[in-house]
Motif scaffolding. Structure first.
Motif, PDB file in Angstrom:
ATOM      1  N   THR A 162      11.197 -48.224  38.741  1.00 20.76           N
ATOM      2  CA  THR A 162      10.491 -48.840  39.861  1.00 20.76           C
ATOM      3  C   THR A 162      10.510 -50.346  39.658  1.00 20.76           C
ATOM      4  OG1 THR A 162       9.063 -46.915  40.105  1.00 20.76           O
ATOM      5  CG2 THR A 162       8.318 -48.968  41.110  1.00 20.76           C
ATOM      6  N   VAL A 163      11.047 -51.057  40.638  1.00 17.97           N
ATOM      7  CA  VAL A 163      11.237 -52.505  40.503  1.00 17.97           C
ATOM      8  C   VAL A 163      10.304 -53.226  41.461  1.00 17.97           C
ATOM      9  CG1 VAL A 163      12.859 -54.406  40.645  1.00 17.97           C
ATOM     10  CG2 VAL A 163      13.640 -52.166  39.847  1.00 17.97           C
ATOM     11  N   ALA A 164       9.380 -54.013  40.899  1.00 17.93           N
ATOM     12  CA  ALA A 164       8.501 -54.829  41.729  1.00 17.93           C
ATOM     13  C   ALA A 164       9.109 -56.202  41.972  1.00 17.93           C
ATOM     14  CB  ALA A 164       7.131 -54.972  41.063  1.00 17.93           C
ATOM     15  N   ASP A 165       9.803 -56.723  40.976  1.00 21.09           N
ATOM     16  CA  ASP A 165      10.367 -58.073  41.076  1.00 21.09           C
ATOM     17  C   ASP A 165      11.666 -58.095  40.271  1.00 21.09           C
ATOM     18  OD1 ASP A 165      11.000 -60.730  41.175  1.00 21.09           O
ATOM     19  OD2 ASP A 165       9.171 -61.451  40.205  1.00 21.09           O
ATOM     20  N   GLY A 173       0.783 -59.186  41.150  1.00 17.46           N
ATOM     21  CA  GLY A 173       2.103 -58.965  40.575  1.00 17.46           C
ATOM     22  C   GLY A 173       3.243 -58.942  41.565  1.00 17.46           C
ATOM     23  N   GLN A 174       2.948 -58.999  42.863  1.00 19.37           N
ATOM     24  CA  GLN A 174       3.985 -58.957  43.889  1.00 19.37           C
ATOM     25  C   GLN A 174       4.319 -60.372  44.348  1.00 19.37           C
ATOM     26  OE1 GLN A 174       5.575 -56.214  44.975  1.00 19.37           O
ATOM     27  NE2 GLN A 174       4.394 -54.909  43.598  1.00 19.37           N
ATOM     28  N   PRO A 175       5.617 -60.726  44.390  1.00 19.99           N
ATOM     29  CA  PRO A 175       5.972 -62.078  44.853  1.00 19.99           C
ATOM     30  C   PRO A 175       5.692 -62.234  46.347  1.00 19.99           C
ATOM     31  CG  PRO A 175       7.945 -60.747  44.465  1.00 19.99           C
ATOM     32  CD  PRO A 175       6.793 -59.934  43.987  1.00 19.99           C
ATOM     33  N   LEU A 176       5.113 -63.372  46.721  1.00 18.75           N
ATOM     34  CA  LEU A 176       4.825 -63.672  48.123  1.00 18.75           C
ATOM     35  C   LEU A 176       5.753 -64.734  48.683  1.00 18.75           C
ATOM     36  CD1 LEU A 176       0.903 -63.796  48.219  1.00 18.75           C
ATOM     37  CD2 LEU A 176       2.418 -61.882  48.801  1.00 18.75           C
ATOM     38  N   VAL A 177       5.973 -65.804  47.913  1.00 20.70           N
ATOM     39  CA  VAL A 177       6.786 -66.907  48.408  1.00 20.70           C
ATOM     40  C   VAL A 177       7.300 -67.712  47.222  1.00 20.70           C
ATOM     41  CG1 VAL A 177       4.843 -68.531  48.595  1.00 20.70           C
ATOM     42  CG2 VAL A 177       6.841 -68.819  50.105  1.00 20.70           C
ATOM     43  N   ARG A 178       8.422 -68.416  47.423  1.00 21.52           N
ATOM     44  CA  ARG A 178       8.961 -69.294  46.400  1.00 21.52           C
ATOM     45  C   ARG A 178       9.263 -70.650  47.013  1.00 21.52           C
ATOM     46  NH1 ARG A 178      14.711 -68.107  43.709  1.00 21.52           N
ATOM     47  NH2 ARG A 178      15.448 -69.769  45.081  1.00 21.52           N
ATOM     48  N   PHE A 179       8.904 -71.711  46.286  1.00 22.17           N
ATOM     49  CA  PHE A 179       9.195 -73.077  46.710  1.00 22.17           C
ATOM     50  C   PHE A 179      10.201 -73.679  45.745  1.00 22.17           C
ATOM     51  CE2 PHE A 179       4.760 -72.218  47.865  1.00 22.17           C
ATOM     52  CZ  PHE A 179       4.796 -72.446  49.234  1.00 22.17           C
ATOM     53  N   ASP A 180      11.280 -74.271  46.265  1.00 21.82           N
ATOM     54  CA  ASP A 180      12.294 -74.920  45.437  1.00 21.82           C
ATOM     55  C   ASP A 180      12.221 -76.428  45.603  1.00 21.82           C
ATOM     56  OD1 ASP A 180      13.034 -72.381  44.837  1.00 21.82           O
ATOM     57  OD2 ASP A 180      15.067 -72.502  45.621  1.00 21.82           O
ATOM     58  N   VAL A 238       8.041 -71.976  37.619  1.00 16.17           N
ATOM     59  CA  VAL A 238       6.583 -72.039  37.626  1.00 16.17           C
ATOM     60  C   VAL A 238       6.060 -70.767  38.286  1.00 16.17           C
ATOM     61  CG1 VAL A 238       4.545 -73.330  38.344  1.00 16.17           C
ATOM     62  CG2 VAL A 238       6.658 -74.558  37.772  1.00 16.17           C
ATOM     63  N   ASP A 239       5.336 -69.976  37.543  1.00 19.53           N
ATOM     64  CA  ASP A 239       4.755 -68.740  38.065  1.00 19.53           C
ATOM     65  C   ASP A 239       3.264 -68.943  38.289  1.00 19.53           C
ATOM     66  OD1 ASP A 239       7.192 -67.397  37.888  1.00 19.53           O
ATOM     67  OD2 ASP A 239       6.832 -66.829  35.811  1.00 19.53           O
ATOM     68  N   MET A 240       2.831 -68.815  39.543  1.00 17.30           N
ATOM     69  CA  MET A 240       1.411 -68.894  39.881  1.00 17.30           C
ATOM     70  C   MET A 240       0.950 -67.495  40.242  1.00 17.30           C
ATOM     71  SD  MET A 240       1.301 -72.510  41.982  1.00 17.30           S
ATOM     72  CE  MET A 240       2.944 -72.387  42.686  1.00 17.30           C
ATOM     73  N   ASN A 241       0.141 -66.921  39.391  1.00 16.73           N
ATOM     74  CA  ASN A 241      -0.277 -65.531  39.534  1.00 16.73           C
ATOM     75  C   ASN A 241      -1.760 -65.454  39.881  1.00 16.73           C
ATOM     76  OD1 ASN A 241       2.329 -64.587  38.610  1.00 16.73           O
ATOM     77  ND2 ASN A 241       1.684 -65.216  36.562  1.00 16.73           N
ATOM     78  N   VAL A 286      13.132 -77.199  40.110  1.00 19.61           N
ATOM     79  CA  VAL A 286      11.878 -76.480  39.900  1.00 19.61           C
ATOM     80  C   VAL A 286      11.780 -75.359  40.932  1.00 19.61           C
ATOM     81  CG1 VAL A 286       9.363 -76.638  39.755  1.00 19.61           C
ATOM     82  CG2 VAL A 286      10.773 -78.586  39.063  1.00 19.61           C
ATOM     83  N   LYS A 287      11.542 -74.148  40.468  1.00 23.63           N
ATOM     84  CA  LYS A 287      11.342 -73.004  41.353  1.00 23.63           C
ATOM     85  C   LYS A 287       9.945 -72.452  41.096  1.00 23.63           C
ATOM     86  CE  LYS A 287      16.232 -71.817  41.736  1.00 23.63           C
ATOM     87  NZ  LYS A 287      17.273 -70.758  41.677  1.00 23.63           N
ATOM     88  N   SER A 288       9.087 -72.553  42.112  1.00 27.31           N
ATOM     89  CA  SER A 288       7.694 -72.127  41.976  1.00 27.31           C
ATOM     90  C   SER A 288       7.485 -70.837  42.755  1.00 27.31           C
ATOM     91  CB  SER A 288       6.749 -73.213  42.497  1.00 27.31           C
ATOM     92  OG  SER A 288       6.939 -74.430  41.793  1.00 27.31           O
ATOM     93  N   ARG A 289       7.012 -69.826  42.057  1.00 24.17           N
ATOM     94  CA  ARG A 289       6.761 -68.524  42.681  1.00 24.17           C
ATOM     95  C   ARG A 289       5.267 -68.242  42.710  1.00 24.17           C
ATOM     96  NH1 ARG A 289      11.258 -68.251  39.518  1.00 24.17           N
ATOM     97  NH2 ARG A 289      13.146 -67.330  40.420  1.00 24.17           N
ATOM     98  N   ILE A 290       4.784 -67.761  43.845  1.00 23.27           N
ATOM     99  CA  ILE A 290       3.389 -67.340  43.967  1.00 23.27           C
ATOM    100  C   ILE A 290       3.371 -65.823  44.059  1.00 23.27           C
ATOM    101  CG2 ILE A 290       1.301 -67.444  45.369  1.00 23.27           C
ATOM    102  CD1 ILE A 290       2.073 -70.212  46.239  1.00 23.27           C
ATOM    103  N   ARG A 291       2.609 -65.215  43.160  1.00 24.64           N
ATOM    104  CA  ARG A 291       2.501 -63.763  43.125  1.00 24.64           C
ATOM    105  C   ARG A 291       1.047 -63.347  43.287  1.00 24.64           C
ATOM    106  NH1 ARG A 291       6.455 -64.757  39.105  1.00 24.64           N
ATOM    107  NH2 ARG A 291       8.424 -63.628  39.423  1.00 24.64           N
ATOM    108  N   ALA A 292       0.833 -62.272  44.025  1.00 25.83           N
ATOM    109  CA  ALA A 292      -0.497 -61.687  44.170  1.00 25.83           C
ATOM    110  C   ALA A 292      -0.431 -60.244  43.707  1.00 25.83           C
ATOM    111  CB  ALA A 292      -0.961 -61.757  45.618  1.00 25.83           C
TER     112      ALA A 292
END
Length: 466
Positions: free
Chosen positions: A255-258, A103-110, A13-16, A95-101
């Motif tokens: 250049t790798v952001a994620d 385009g940069q990842p901030l945190v992941r919830f499993d 789950v990507d929350m952008n 379920v792996k939920s990632r929050i990005r701001a």
């Protein structure tokens, strides 16, 4: 080529969104979520990458029956070209939920990512693996790769086809004899129980030494034909044979952001190259380049963008997007095929009748080389580019796809139309592709044939006029 991806599927789950202020009650950013995307992860991600490249893929996995599994099944259904063969998992959907701001990842919830019992495998799952021409085992530590029956089948298949095993720290050891095992450096060192030497991103020589040492240990332990240790921006270390010396495959600078998904991209590309018969070192070079390109394009975020047109066979005009757009609207996809060398009234009438049967009409057009093989060196009279242009000028034709084979079977399997239409001078029972069309639930139908109009008659008349 029958590509099979076997392994554990997760729900990603990507929350952008954007973060423009801090929370008033804690020094943490407040993310204004603008988009939520649910997609298949794990083995599902590897399969999705191959499908997006235009390949037809069978995904063999296990699925639960919880709410997250419903979202996962829905995500898998959006992948045109993917066949899913799934048994029951008996465990919650990971379920792996990632929050990005920005385009940069901030945190992941499993959630649901704890240990799981080894699932049972069905006869259908085993049959799918047995039919593979190339097999990618994408182990995410959820037990499927530990199933004894499945492991024995993979061991047998490894002596017959290329098998690439992408391991996981919580997963099973690869079976002996696979073509390549693809751990990253951390996974390789953990598996080899090697805690010596620096391995940080700033210690390049230390990373290479650690990769060579761990890879050599694992090559002997796993009894695989090769171990390819992926090293992120540094590339990959390839080890083969007894007493192997590591061979570095450097990566292009990006250049790798994620980095999420880079390992899946590498393993999928390596499996595909080996399936095509590419030598291992060359296959690893291609896989490194494609993983770097994947990251440069934005990594998993790039999968959410509309895929570019997929060109199939020589000068094909893209038809896959037309098919996808029609299916997204719940429409009926109609396809027909032929040489269409000298376009005449009989052709236009038959094409119009075919278009009336559905919501889009794709014409599968024999290439110049294919026409020559079928009809002799004097044909075609009109080249494939002009034939395609003339067909597209007809209001009833939505897209043209040029193919080089003598039979349209390969492009039909890729398009999978609801209706395959031919002239009534053919019997549906006589058409060799009719059985193929039935295999995905399609139907072969005929439309009126106009015998007084034919390319041969036109060609003869033109010849007579000098």
């Amino acid at each position: 080529m029958n590509i099979v991806v076997l392994g554990d599927v997760l729900l990603d789950v990507d929350m952008n969104g954007a973060a423009e202020r801090l929370c008033p009650d804690a020094p943490v950013p407040v993310v204004n979520v603008e988009q939520v995307v649910r997609r298949a992860g794990g083995a599902g991600l590897a399969a999705a990458m191959l499908v997006r490249d235009g390949h037809r893929v069978t995904l063999v996995t296990v699925l639960s029956d919880d709410r997250a599994a419903g979202d996962l099944r829905a995500a898998l259904r959006t992948l045109v070209g993917l066949d899913v063969v799934a048994g029951p998992s008996g465990a919650p959907t990971p379920v792996k939920s990632r929050i990005r701001a920005q385009g940069q990842p901030l945190v992941r919830f499993d959630e649901g990512c704890g240990s799981a019992a080894v699932p049972e495998v069905t006869e259908t799952m085993l049959a799918a693996v047995d039919a593979a021409d190339v097999l990618l085992v994408s182990d995410y530590g959820r037990g499927l790769a530990s199933n004894a029956t499945l492991r024995e089948l993979i061991r047998q298949r490894a002596s017959e086809i290329p098998v690439v095993w992408d391991p996981h720290p919580c997963g099973a050891d690869p079976v002996a004899g696979v073509a390549a095992v693809t751990p990253n450096l951390a996974e390789a060192r953990k598996a080899a129980a090697d805690a010596a030497g620096p391995a940080g991103s700033g210690a390049v020589s230390g990373s290479l030494e650690a990769a060579a040492r761990a890879g050599s240990t694992l090559l002997a332990r796993w009894q695989s034909r090769s171990v390819v240790v992926t090293l992120g921006v540094e590339g990959a270390m390839l080890l083969t044979g007894e007493g192997a010396v590591g061979h570095l495959v450097p990566a292009p600078k990006v250049t790798v952001a994620d980095p999420c998904g880079a390992g899946d991209r590498f393993a999928a590309s390596l499996a595909l190259q080996l399936g095509h018969g590419t030598e291992l070192a060359a296959a690893a070079q291609v896989a490194v380049r494609e993983a770097a390109a994947f990251l440069a394009a934005g990594g998993v975020q790039s999968l959410q963008r509309q895929a570019p047109p997929v060109q199939m066979h020589s000068d094909s005009i893209d038809a896959l997007r037309v098919v996808q757009e029609t299916r997204d609207k719940g429409g009926t996809v109609v396809a027909t095929g032929g040489c269409f060398d000298l376009l005449h009234a009989g052709h236009s009438r038959s094409l119009a009748a075919a278009r009336d049967l559905g919501d889009c009409l794709i014409v599968c057009l024999n290439s110049d080389a294919s026409v020559r093989r079928l009809k002799g060196d004097q044909r075609p009279i009109v080249g494939q580019r002009d034939r395609a242009e003339l067909l597209l000028s007809l209001g009833c034709v939505d897209a043209v796809l040029i193919f080089d084979e003598d039979s349209p079977a390969m492009v039909l399997d890729r398009l999978r139309p609801d209706l395959w239409v031919k002239g009534a001078d053919y019997s549906t029972d006589e058409l060799p592709e009719a059985e193929l069309v039935r295999s995905w639930g399609g139907q072969t139908v005929t439309v009126p044939y106009y015998p007084e109009h034919s390319t041969s008659a036109l060609a003869a008349a033109l010849s007579a006029t000098g």
